[in-house]
Design an enzyme around this catalytic site. Structure first.
Site, PDB file in Angstrom:
ATOM      1  CB  ALA A  69      -0.927   0.002   1.205  1.00  0.00           C
ATOM      2  CB  ILE A  70       3.445   2.365  -2.490  1.00  0.00           C
ATOM      3  CG1 ILE A  70       4.153   1.011  -2.541  1.00  0.00           C
ATOM      4  CG2 ILE A  70       4.430   3.533  -2.607  1.00  0.00           C
ATOM      5  CD1 ILE A  70       5.187   0.744  -1.492  1.00  0.00           C
ATOM      6  N   GLY A  71       0.616   3.731  -2.023  1.00  0.00           N
ATOM      7  CA  GLY A  71      -0.225   4.918  -2.152  1.00  0.00           C
ATOM      8  C   GLY A  71       0.248   5.867  -3.243  1.00  0.00           C
ATOM      9  CG  LEU A  72      -0.694   5.267  -6.858  1.00  0.00           C
ATOM     10  CD1 LEU A  72      -1.986   5.713  -7.538  1.00  0.00           C
ATOM     11  CD2 LEU A  72       0.174   4.510  -7.861  1.00  0.00           C
ATOM     12  CB  CYS A 128      -3.888   2.338  -7.697  1.00  0.00           C
ATOM     13  SG  CYS A 128      -2.925   2.165  -6.185  1.00  0.00           S
ATOM     14  CE  LYS A 163      -0.939  -2.461 -13.761  1.00  0.00           C
ATOM     15  NZ  LYS A 163       0.380  -2.188 -13.199  1.00  0.00           N
ATOM     16  CB  ILE A 189      -4.276  -8.614 -12.954  1.00  0.00           C
ATOM     17  CG1 ILE A 189      -3.282  -9.472 -12.209  1.00  0.00           C
ATOM     18  CG2 ILE A 189      -5.168  -9.462 -13.808  1.00  0.00           C
ATOM     19  CD1 ILE A 189      -3.908 -10.506 -11.256  1.00  0.00           C
ATOM     20  CB  THR A 191      -2.125  -5.459  -6.481  1.00  0.00           C
ATOM     21  OG1 THR A 191      -2.684  -4.152  -6.323  1.00  0.00           O
ATOM     22  CG2 THR A 191      -0.649  -5.356  -6.771  1.00  0.00           C
ATOM     23  N   GLY A 263       7.150  -7.653 -12.209  1.00  0.00           N
ATOM     24  CA  GLY A 263       7.061  -6.734 -11.076  1.00  0.00           C
ATOM     25  C   GLY A 263       7.764  -7.227  -9.836  1.00  0.00           C
TER      26      GLY A 263
END
Ligand SMILES: Cc1cc2nc3c(=O)[nH]c(=O)nc-3n(C[C@H](O)[C@H](O)[C@H](O)COP(=O)(O)OP(=O)(O)OC[C@H]3O[C@@H](n4cnc5c(N)ncnc54)[C@H](O)[C@@H]3O)c2cc1C
Ligand SMILES: Cc1cc2nc3c(=O)[nH]c(=O)nc-3n(C[C@H](O)[C@H](O)[C@H](O)COP(=O)(O)O)c2cc1C
Ligand code: FES
Lengths: 300, 256
Positions: A69-72, A128, A163, A189, A191, A263
């Site tokens: 959960a990097i959060g972009l 995301c 995507k 896909i 995640t 990835g």
């Protein structure tokens, strides 16, 4: 032997690319792999302004995979254009910029800024799971997918890859919606939404509570969705989800992927992308396949 | 020379206490470029445990091209490492991170290590060419403390009072009236927070080695960030990558 594949008129020297968010903009992994050996580098998602991302912990290992959960988090399009594109331009590989936003206008802003940049393809992340607005909200409803695809296509100078999220009941519905909206290609896909609980601390393993599951644990789901999508639309499909080896990559290609993204495997093996590109070639040699295109979607 | 991932031989493995292991690895040419405070990523041979375990470099033997890690058994990964015997091989990536700075010979340094933050302070103690004192904090059982003794003065603190000062490293600093121009520390977050405050109040230059969950270990995935006071040059937001820009930071640069 031919390993070249074409996506929306862009020719890649081989079908191996990086999966957005796992490879930065190539600088860090450039110390391990010669980026010239890759079909394309797909960058970390970039937005119109800098995003700080989520609190830590941002990741957790799970059986055969990980939750993130990097959060972009990203530096914003200005720094990206000034620093990251010139870095990638030094290499003989295609540049695919992954774009994220909270509103349709955010996506359009980034796409417009990239219009005069030496970028080969745009990958629009509408999937995301780790940001509250935007992201996945655009990716789960076919009507919203079609609308955002149309809007982005209206402003994009480069071909557009949409995507898709696996967090849907029917992947062919969102894939067809992207096609109807004018997408040039589809990648999947992203995640799968997941959760891990730390039983010692009695709390969530990632601060965001939920995160996106990636890695080999999700590969069978990904192969199935790539197969269904390739059957449902005429667009080229870029497959990803748990690819660790050349054999995994070939599974996706046989299921209908024109190209593949690597990835989570990079975290386990920083040389993974180049090794997979080499391994695909070795497979072709051993199987007497002289054109990779003969493998794409060969299993129906 | 660049970082590399390679398979290396275990040359020695021993237990330092109930749950702490020491392992020497024949890491080859990477050993010559290691700076104190850097770490390596250690990989499990079980693919279900995908991510590398970051472990600090505790000591190097540049002649034998070996490095040493000292680690606590926490979960399955470290348990697996502890079962390695001399002659077994293991995969590592390194050297990673920036490490501690060198300090001019006319200045004095307090090296503070808490629990499993002690190991990286040993290589640092051995490499610093200035006046130095080590203050080591433990819950109860001591480890590595005797190995500091040949190169510096050593004070210990234990939470249960079984050895040295009863309390934490700062209690030992106060009890013994220790002073220095520079503090360098590694340990649990509450300890680092207290040390940062202490250094601020006493106007002491201070360097802290931080920890966070990691995936890539090389600065690409943005998993391991810490909050920074200023906008970070790379991220363009108030976040720095512990694996790449750290793990060692100037105390005033980071929010703990
Ligand atoms: C820069 C750095 C240096 C470190 N140096 C040392 C050292 O010298 N000696 C030592 O004993 N430990 C050290 N650690 C902590 C060590 O990484 C963890 O104890 C170890 O990863 C636990 O793995 P496990 O499989 O046994 O535990 P599990 O809890 O099963 O691990 C599950 C996952 O969480 C991660 N993880 C668990 N605890 C930590 C932690 N504290 N920090 C980061 N990731 C964690 C693991 O890497 C793995 O991905 C260091 C951590 C960092 C970030
Ligand atoms: C740490 C991490 C960060 C990611 N960041 C992004 C991102 O910024 N944009 C995006 O479209 N996908 C992102 N993804 C999803 C990957 O691109 C990919 O779709 C997914 O991880 C499945 O592939 P894998 O199993 O090979 O990792 C991220 C994945 C991970 C693990
Ligand atoms: S672990 Fe990937 S950026 Fe630090």
């Amino acid at each position: 032997m031919n390993t070249k594949v074409t996506i929306a008129g862009v020719e890649l020297k081989n079908p191996v690319m990086t999966a957005s968010g796992t490879f930065g903009s190539g600088q860090e992994y450039g110390e391990f792999v010669d980026l010239n050996l890759l079909g394309a580098v797909v960058t970390k998602g970039v937005s119109n302004i800098p995003w700080p991302g989520n609190p830590t912990p941002r990741i957790a290992e799970t059986y055969g995979g990980m939750i993130n959960a990097i959060g972009l988090q990203n530096p914003g399009i200005d720094v990206f254009i000034k620093r990251d594109i010139p870095y990638l331009k030094q290499y003989d590989t295609k540049i695919i910029v992954n774009v994220c936003g909270k509103t349709a206008q955010d996506y359009v802003d980034v796409v417009q800024r990239l219009g005069d940049q030496p970028v080969d393809l745009l990958e629009i992340n509408i999937s995301c799971p780790n940001v509250k607005e935007g992201g996945i909200a655009f990716g789960q409803d076919p009507k919203a997918v079609e609308a955002i695809t149309k809007e982005v296509k209206r402003h994009a100078r480069q071909p557009v890859i949409m995507k898709l999220s696996p967090n849907v009941t029917d992947i062919t519905a969102t894939a067809k919606a992207a096609e109807a909206g004018g997408a040039d290609a589809i990648s999947l896909i992203n995640t799968l939404t997941g959760m891990k609980i730390d039983i010692n601390r009695r709390t969530f393993a990632v601060a965001n509570k939920t995160g996106g599951l990636s890695g080999p644990a999700i590969k069978p789901v990904a192969v199935r969705m790539v197969y269904q999508t390739a059957q449902a639309v005429k667009l080229p499909v870029i497959g990803m989800g748990g690819i660790m080896t050349a054999e995994d990559a070939i599974e996706f290609i046989l299921a209908g992927a024109t190209a593949v993204s690597v990835g989570t495997a990079n975290f386990r093996n920083p040389y993974a992308t180049a090794e997979i590109a080499r391994g695909i070639q070795a497979y072709m040699e051993s199987q007497g396949v002289d054109d990779i295109c003969q493998l794409i979607g060969a299993v129906r | 020379m660049a970082k590399e991932k390679k398979t290396v031989l275990v040359t020695k493995q021993e237990w330092l206490s109930d749950d702490i292991c020491s392992m020497w690895l024949k890491a080859g040419s990477m050993v010559s470029q290691i700076r104190p405070g850097q770490f390596i990523s250690v990989y499990s041979c079980d693919g279900s445990r995908l991510l590398p375990r970051p472990i600090s470099i505790c000591q190097t033997d540049k002649e034998k091209e070996e490095l040493r890690i000292v680690y606590r058994l926490v979960g399955q990964g470290t348990r697996e490492f502890s079962a390695c015997k001399p002659g077994d091989s293991i995969e590592i990536l390194g050297p990673l991170g920036n490490g501690f700075p060198q300090i001019p010979p006319d200045r004095t340094v307090l090296l503070m290590g808490g629990g499993i933050g002690i190991p990286p302070m040993l290589e640092l103690a051995k490499s610093l060419g200035c006046g130095k004192t080590a203050v080591l904090g433990y819950r109860d059982k001591l480890f590595l403390n005797h190995e500091f003794e040949p190169c510096c003065r050593v004070f210990v603190a234990t939470e249960d009072g079984s050895a040295g000062t009863k309390g934490n490293v700062l209690d030992a600093v106060r009890e013994n009236g220790l002073q220095a121009d520079v503090i360098m520390a590694c340990g649990p977050a509450p300890m680092l927070r207290a040390i940062k405050l202490y250094a601020q109040e006493n106007h002491i230059e201070c360097y802290l080695s931080l920890e966070e969950k990691m995936a890539c270990g090389i600065g690409a995935c943005l998993a391991c960030v810490c909050q920074t006071k200023e906008v970070d040059h790379h991220s363009n937001v108030h976040n720095a990558r512990i694996c790449k820009d750290g793990p060692v930071f100037r105390a005033e640069e980071v929010e703990l």
